[in-house]
Design a protein around this motif. Sequence first.
Motif, PDB file in Angstrom:
ATOM      1  N   UNK A 245      -6.690   1.070  -5.215  1.00  0.00           N
ATOM      2  CA  UNK A 245      -5.571   0.294  -4.693  1.00  0.00           C
ATOM      3  C   UNK A 245      -5.941  -0.714  -3.631  1.00  0.00           C
ATOM      4  N   UNK A 246      -6.947  -0.454  -2.827  1.00  0.00           N
ATOM      5  CA  UNK A 246      -7.356  -1.448  -1.836  1.00  0.00           C
ATOM      6  C   UNK A 246      -7.908  -2.688  -2.529  1.00  0.00           C
ATOM      7  N   UNK A 247      -8.606  -2.496  -3.639  1.00  0.00           N
ATOM      8  CA  UNK A 247      -9.147  -3.631  -4.387  1.00  0.00           C
ATOM      9  C   UNK A 247      -8.010  -4.408  -5.044  1.00  0.00           C
ATOM     10  N   UNK A 248      -7.037  -3.693  -5.585  1.00  0.00           N
ATOM     11  CA  UNK A 248      -5.911  -4.374  -6.190  1.00  0.00           C
ATOM     12  C   UNK A 248      -5.110  -5.131  -5.128  1.00  0.00           C
TER      13      UNK A 248
ATOM     14  N   UNK B  47       0.830  -1.206   0.000  1.00  0.00           N
ATOM     15  CA  UNK B  47       0.000   0.000   0.000  1.00  0.00           C
ATOM     16  C   UNK B  47       0.865   1.258   0.000  1.00  0.00           C
ATOM     17  N   UNK B  48       2.122   1.156  -0.458  1.00  0.00           N
ATOM     18  CA  UNK B  48       3.046   2.292  -0.413  1.00  0.00           C
ATOM     19  C   UNK B  48       2.495   3.522  -1.124  1.00  0.00           C
ATOM     20  N   UNK B  49       1.763   3.284  -2.190  1.00  0.00           N
ATOM     21  CA  UNK B  49       1.223   4.403  -2.976  1.00  0.00           C
ATOM     22  C   UNK B  49       0.343   5.324  -2.125  1.00  0.00           C
ATOM     23  N   UNK B  50      -0.250   4.790  -1.071  1.00  0.00           N
ATOM     24  CA  UNK B  50      -1.124   5.588  -0.216  1.00  0.00           C
ATOM     25  C   UNK B  50      -0.356   6.583   0.637  1.00  0.00           C
ATOM     26  N   UNK B  51       0.973   6.429   0.728  1.00  0.00           N
ATOM     27  CA  UNK B  51       1.782   7.329   1.553  1.00  0.00           C
ATOM     28  C   UNK B  51       2.708   8.219   0.730  1.00  0.00           C
TER      29      UNK B  51
END
Length: 541
Positions: free
Chosen positions: A500-503, A135-139
């Motif tokens: 992204x959570x779905x991926x 989930x790096x993209x979220x940060x």
Amino acid sequence: MTKQTNLLLVGFLSAYCFSSVFMVNAEDPYLFFTWTVTYGTRSPLGVPQQVILINGQFPGPAIEGETNNNIVVNVINKLDEPFLITWNGIKQRKMSWQDGVLGTNCPIQPNSNWTYHFQLKDQIGTYTYFASTSMHRASGAFGALNVNQRSVIFVPYPKPDADFTLLVSDWYKMGHKELRRRLDSGRALPLPDGLLINGASRGLVFTGQHGKIYRFRVSNVGISTSINFRIQGHMMTLVEVEGSHTLQEVYESLDIHVGQSVTVLVTLKAPVKDYFIVASTRFTKPVLTTTGILSYQGSKIRPSHPLPMGPTYHIHWSMKQARTIRLNLTANAARPNPQGSFHYGTIPINRTFVLANGRARINGKLRYTVNRVSYVNPATPLKLADWFNIPGVFNFKTIMNIPTPGPSILGTSVFDVALHEYVEFVFQNNERSIQSWHLDGTSAYVVGYGSGTWNIAKRRGYNLIDAVTRHTFQVYPMSWTSILVSLDNKGMWNLRSQIWSRRYLGQELYVRVWNDEKSLYTESEPPVNALFCGKAKRPRF
């Protein structure tokens, strides 16, 4: 080292070098970057939190390239977790080795580095890059990647006086590890806490001169939320979408879905003052809004309320607007030949894949699925397993090419497609939330949107003349979207949800584009610096 071993090593290196020469014209310039990925503290929504920085920057540094430039990026991972970057929309011609997803690359381990080497081959337009791992993209760990035309190529619109790049993202006050723990525990993510423009929630200023024309490159780099973009008191002329020059329609506002990019021209001809730049969420309750400022040089007047109104939940409005975005058939893109010279609507469809997204409980936890299969990354990248004929990593029987009844399962989904097959993908969304899908390695003609359930009769309504080509496709709630694509880029390509959570919880698969000819004319050898992991071991010479 024996003479025979020497000869084998020379042969391997010679093949790689020939591959590089074949892919990269010696006249095409190189751009070199060294990026150090670290944690840092920022306050995007007014609360200090840990973010992911690239060279100390949030968002990361922009890449400003030109068609056919060679991009060399040495990524140094100073995080405490494995890490990869993917280049959203860059086609990686014959080089899925550089795609930067777990199906093609072993991740860069903490306190180590890896160097990407790819070419912006025959591409122009507005793109982005972002972290593809976990989930790096979220940060953070995202940035702009803009590809300009070569000077010898005609641009089908007035030359802008300057460019502005805007990266619009939804944002959580929870960090990527907390978001990941929540998903791992089987809980869906809540609505984001806010929106950002270039990492700021308010106050970002873009200054221009009266009478000048400015090119705004706008991308949705969020992880969950479609946005509507508008500029107070100004109209926007759409000129490019993800590498395709469009008919130059004029809009008051534009919907931009997760992972998508657009380029618009704005002429500063309003009275000299400041104006709000507005991004707001679509299809959410409540509606989240963020603003920047378009400031005329010499302005002494602050922007005034109210903010320009935008659509909120109106699905039909968005679908109707999407149908107005069409290809400029007489304009060229990266090459001098007109975009309309490829008559995509006259080509027989070889295969059809109908992909239904879904959500399910598997082993008591929330998972997201495609045709009932929730994707699980194997320890060995698919591309390495395929190239070195490593058994037991994946097969072509895990997922069906149409939705079928039955329980949802975990699996490693890969479709097998022959090189140059002309394929129809239909994305069927039977949920009440909007979806966004992305296909690596190519662009596809978005020929149809519709409500309800797709069937073959829907083809009668396809746009077979001037559908726009793009890499990311929205699918409206309880609706379908259809694309046509010539799969002419050999490799292993990720087809994923951009939400992204779905991926992260399984809504992705891979498309293996293949023929049985091993030739540098169709696919390059593995790079000499390729990382190996899982069952894949570095060849010994």
